[in-house]
Design a protein around this motif. Structure first.
Motif, PDB file in Angstrom:
ATOM      1  N   PHE A 144      67.908 -19.692  73.113  1.00 11.34           N
ATOM      2  CA  PHE A 144      67.999 -20.579  74.274  1.00 11.34           C
ATOM      3  C   PHE A 144      66.788 -21.505  74.349  1.00 11.34           C
ATOM      4  CE2 PHE A 144      71.118 -19.112  77.775  1.00 11.34           C
ATOM      5  CZ  PHE A 144      72.154 -19.150  76.864  1.00 11.34           C
ATOM      6  N   GLY A 145      65.617 -20.970  74.008  1.00  9.07           N
ATOM      7  CA  GLY A 145      64.415 -21.799  74.027  1.00  9.07           C
ATOM      8  C   GLY A 145      64.400 -22.814  72.902  1.00  9.07           C
ATOM      9  N   LEU A 146      64.842 -22.408  71.715  1.00  8.30           N
ATOM     10  CA  LEU A 146      64.810 -23.301  70.551  1.00  8.30           C
ATOM     11  C   LEU A 146      65.707 -24.522  70.732  1.00  8.30           C
ATOM     12  CD1 LEU A 146      64.784 -20.749  67.574  1.00  8.30           C
ATOM     13  CD2 LEU A 146      62.949 -22.318  68.223  1.00  8.30           C
ATOM     14  N   VAL A 147      66.903 -24.323  71.275  1.00  2.00           N
ATOM     15  CA  VAL A 147      67.825 -25.451  71.404  1.00  2.00           C
ATOM     16  C   VAL A 147      67.345 -26.461  72.442  1.00  2.00           C
ATOM     17  CG1 VAL A 147      69.832 -24.126  70.644  1.00  2.00           C
ATOM     18  CG2 VAL A 147      69.267 -24.212  73.073  1.00  2.00           C
ATOM     19  N   ASP A 148      66.422 -26.050  73.302  1.00  2.79           N
ATOM     20  CA  ASP A 148      65.895 -26.986  74.300  1.00  2.79           C
ATOM     21  C   ASP A 148      65.056 -28.088  73.662  1.00  2.79           C
ATOM     22  OD1 ASP A 148      67.126 -25.604  76.265  1.00  2.79           O
ATOM     23  OD2 ASP A 148      65.313 -24.936  77.301  1.00  2.79           O
ATOM     24  N   LYS A 172      65.479 -32.028  74.535  1.00  2.00           N
ATOM     25  CA  LYS A 172      64.453 -32.740  75.298  1.00  2.00           C
ATOM     26  C   LYS A 172      63.893 -33.925  74.515  1.00  2.00           C
ATOM     27  CE  LYS A 172      63.114 -29.040  78.423  1.00  2.00           C
ATOM     28  NZ  LYS A 172      62.031 -28.187  78.955  1.00  2.00           N
ATOM     29  N   LEU A 173      63.869 -33.822  73.182  1.00  2.00           N
ATOM     30  CA  LEU A 173      63.433 -34.961  72.383  1.00  2.00           C
ATOM     31  C   LEU A 173      64.412 -36.120  72.515  1.00  2.00           C
ATOM     32  CD1 LEU A 173      62.153 -33.215  69.123  1.00  2.00           C
ATOM     33  CD2 LEU A 173      60.781 -34.399  70.847  1.00  2.00           C
ATOM     34  N   VAL A 174      65.705 -35.786  72.506  1.00  2.00           N
ATOM     35  CA  VAL A 174      66.726 -36.814  72.722  1.00  2.00           C
ATOM     36  C   VAL A 174      66.577 -37.405  74.123  1.00  2.00           C
ATOM     37  CG1 VAL A 174      69.201 -37.248  72.939  1.00  2.00           C
ATOM     38  CG2 VAL A 174      68.355 -35.798  71.084  1.00  2.00           C
ATOM     39  N   ALA A 175      66.317 -36.529  75.103  1.00  2.00           N
ATOM     40  CA  ALA A 175      66.125 -36.996  76.478  1.00  2.00           C
ATOM     41  C   ALA A 175      64.902 -37.908  76.583  1.00  2.00           C
ATOM     42  CB  ALA A 175      65.979 -35.810  77.423  1.00  2.00           C
ATOM     43  N   ALA A 197      67.318 -30.343  79.862  1.00  2.00           N
ATOM     44  CA  ALA A 197      66.893 -31.746  79.755  1.00  2.00           C
ATOM     45  C   ALA A 197      67.076 -32.453  81.093  1.00  2.00           C
ATOM     46  CB  ALA A 197      67.690 -32.445  78.659  1.00  2.00           C
ATOM     47  N   SER A 198      68.138 -32.087  81.807  1.00  2.00           N
ATOM     48  CA  SER A 198      68.374 -32.661  83.135  1.00  2.00           C
ATOM     49  C   SER A 198      67.254 -32.280  84.093  1.00  2.00           C
ATOM     50  CB  SER A 198      69.729 -32.175  83.683  1.00  2.00           C
ATOM     51  OG  SER A 198      69.951 -32.642  84.992  1.00  2.00           O
ATOM     52  N   PHE A 199      66.773 -31.036  83.994  1.00  8.90           N
ATOM     53  CA  PHE A 199      65.640 -30.603  84.816  1.00  8.90           C
ATOM     54  C   PHE A 199      64.398 -31.439  84.510  1.00  8.90           C
ATOM     55  CE2 PHE A 199      66.940 -26.223  86.403  1.00  8.90           C
ATOM     56  CZ  PHE A 199      66.584 -26.505  87.714  1.00  8.90           C
ATOM     57  N   THR A 200      64.157 -31.684  83.223  1.00  8.28           N
ATOM     58  CA  THR A 200      63.005 -32.489  82.823  1.00  8.28           C
ATOM     59  C   THR A 200      63.057 -33.865  83.470  1.00  8.28           C
ATOM     60  OG1 THR A 200      62.873 -31.376  80.674  1.00  8.28           O
ATOM     61  CG2 THR A 200      61.813 -33.517  80.849  1.00  8.28           C
TER      62      THR A 200
END
Length: 578
Positions: free
Chosen positions: A391-395, A399-402, A453-456
């Protein structure tokens, strides 16, 4: 001119900002641990009814331990569950059924009579499997069978504390300052979080978790504001996204710590005690100069600005930036600060009302979908420590795309797209057969990555939309809805008994609604932070309102012209009469 110009004069994003942002971000490594801690401290180990003197009873029947293994022996005391493959977790036979230890063929012959055998509840407690967890609050206080809902209640109570903290600390930090409330939040989290590990009862545990949740809100809200208010406009996107990676990496840190300790009390201390260190070095932080000026403490604001200039190796600016220069740059904001602001200001004016209502929906749905996917990792049927790391790795890629999207496409498009993509992953998972567990887990991970990513985006977006005079109140008010969403997410899982796909439909539906509403928010890409409510109204008033204002101005001007013309005609008539 404004405060953004002063930041550029004292070095922009210089050495001070690098140190400041880094020190503020490091606690984020353990903030994920606080919100997701229940996955491990309240993990549900395998369990069955305790059978006192089981071995001696078996010996009295001339059955030695060497003849049958321990699991086979339990079949004489514990019935099988509805699937017929596992031992029942909540019942046992009133009398030992030794005939069930016969050969498989004989056992199959007796299966039709299993339901007729008399059973009872676990009168002597439960025996827990210690393969995955050595100790959890579930095994500590027997939160199984009829008490199983207490496990989810502990997480709901914690999220209730986060909700209360968002309401309380949001308003207090606008009144007493970001730095003071952040320092207090560190201390409260470190002290009460550590005390949680020594809870003598479940009730005490829940009280400490509630208070810890309040501190978590204080840390998050004030960290965001202290970062945003000391960062130049063009650096906010990069800093906001990179800071969120600390939270993402913290999820994997949590999995590693939990796997190493496997005891809930030790784990609780491990993720809370380091906040004593954060409390000690937090005194180095600089209070928000924007907040100080707007609260009529310009002299202290000037000292902090001079400090920043020296750290950024701009000593010449210490002489150039005087109290008069500072107040000249923020004259408009200072005049506005003379007005007392309350939470009502968040909905009093047209643009502020639109922003607040939209953000409430976006915050709620982001948190609702996130915790619907991130909590109760045991449902995936994969090693809980491994799934937490995945779950952490896929973030990271999400987030880079975001980050790219936030930089080039803007906040509004990124926010809406992340929520809609999350909904797509959730809805797709509904149609994947339950036996295709790897695909279901992959889709869940992708859905969780998009909500992360939405949270970011939403933390950065909210800080940019609200003005300085009421930024923390706004952050606390809107993020309150996120806490409501995190409290509601576990409760929705109860609906699985009615229809297995119903929770996913609700999670995905909420994300779709919020994704659409996000497109109604103003864009803040490369726009200086607003300091007053008037700034917000001037920057983001709709074209319709602008047209109405222009029409009113033209109407007034036309009336003045007509009035002047009439008066002119009167004068000419009088002169002719003479």
């Amino acid at each position: 001119m404004g405060f953004a110009d002063l930041l550029n004069d004292v070095g922009g994003f210089g050495r001070f900002q690098w140190i400041h942002v880094t020190l503020l971000s490091i606690p984020g490594l353990l903030m994920a641990s606080q919100n997701l801690l229940n996955n491990f401290t309240a993990g549900m180990p395998g369990h069955h009814c305790t059978i006192p003197n089981r071995t001696s009873i078996a010996s009295s029947q001339n059955i030695s331990q060497s003849e049958v293994d321990d699991r086979e022996l339990l079949r004489a005391f514990i019935p099988m569950d509805a699937s017929g493959t596992k031992l029942s977790k909540c019942t046992r036979y009133v009398e030992a059924q030794w005939h069930l230890l016969e050969s498989n063929a004989s056992v199959i012959g007796h299966q039709a009579n299993f339901s007729e055998l008399e059973t009872e509840i676990c009168l002597d407690g439960w025996t827990y499997d210690k393969t995955e967890f050595l100790s959890t609050v579930v095994s500590e206080w027997d939160l199984v069978c009829t008490l199983r809902p207490m496990k989810q209640m502990s997480q709901t109570i914690y999220m209730g504390g986060v909700l209360a903290g968002a309401i309380i600390f949001g308003g207090l930090s606008d009144r007493f300052g970001r730095k003071a409330l952040l320092i207090w939040s560190y201390f409260q989290l470190a002290t009460l979080g550590t005390c949680t590990a020594f809870s003598p009862s479940f009730m005490t545990y829940c009280i400490f978790r509630f208070m810890t949740g309040m501190a978590v809100s204080g840390v998050i809200l004030n960290t965001v504001s202290l970062k945003v208010e000391w960062i130049p406009t063009k650096s906010r996107t990069l800093v906001g996204t990179l800071s969120s990676f600390f939270f993402t990496f913290g999820q994997m840190v949590l999995a590693g710590i939990a796997h190493s300790l496997r005891d809930w009390r030790k784990l609780q201390v491990a993720v809370c005690a380091p906040f004593f260190l954060f409390f000690l070095y937090s005194w180095w932080y600089s209070e928000s100069a924007r907040w100080l000026v707007l609260n009529r403490r310009s002299d202290k604001a000037l000292k902090h600005i001079h400090r920043v200039a020296r750290i950024n190796r701009k000593p010449e600016m210490v002489e150039k930036i005087t109290l008069e220069v500072l107040e000249c740059h923020m004259h408009k904001e200072v005049q506005s600060s003379k007005t007392t602001h309350t939470a009502y200001d968040l909905i009093r004016t047209t643009v502020m009302r639109r922003i607040s209502l939209c953000l409430m929906v976006v915050w709620f749905s982001t948190s609702f979908a996130y915790y619907g996917l991130a909590m109760d990792l045991q449902k995936f049927g994969v090693n809980i420590y491994l799934i937490q790391i995945i779950f952490g790795l896929v973030d990271f890629p999400a987030k880079l795309v975001a980050l790219g999207s936030l930089t080039f496409l803007g906040r509004r498009i990124t926010q809406g797209t992340c929520l809609l993509m999350s909904a797509l992953m959730i809805f797709t998972n509904i149609f994947v057969p339950t036996d295709m567990q790897s695909i279901r887990t992959t889709l869940a991970c992708l859905g969780k990555a998009f909500t992360s990513a939405s949270f970011t985006c939403i933390y950065l977006f909210t800080g940019e939309l609200y003005p300085t005079v009421i930024r923390q109140t706004g952050m606390g008010f809107t993020s309150t809805m996120a806490r409501v969403g995190s409290m509601a997410a576990p409760a929705v899982l109860i609906l699985e008994e009615m229809l297995p796909a119903l929770p996913s439909i609700i999670y995905g539906g909420a994300a779709v609604v919020a994704g659409i509403i996000a497109f109604f928010l103003p864009e803040t890409l490369n726009i200086p932070l607003p300091d007053t409510i008037e700034d917000v109204e001037e920057k983001w008033a709709s074209k319709k309102l602008d047209a109405e204002k222009q029409a009113k101005k033209e109407a007034v001007a036309l009336r003045e012209m007509k009035k002047g013309a009439v008066e002119g005609d009167g004068e000419i008539t009088g002169l002719n009469a003479l």
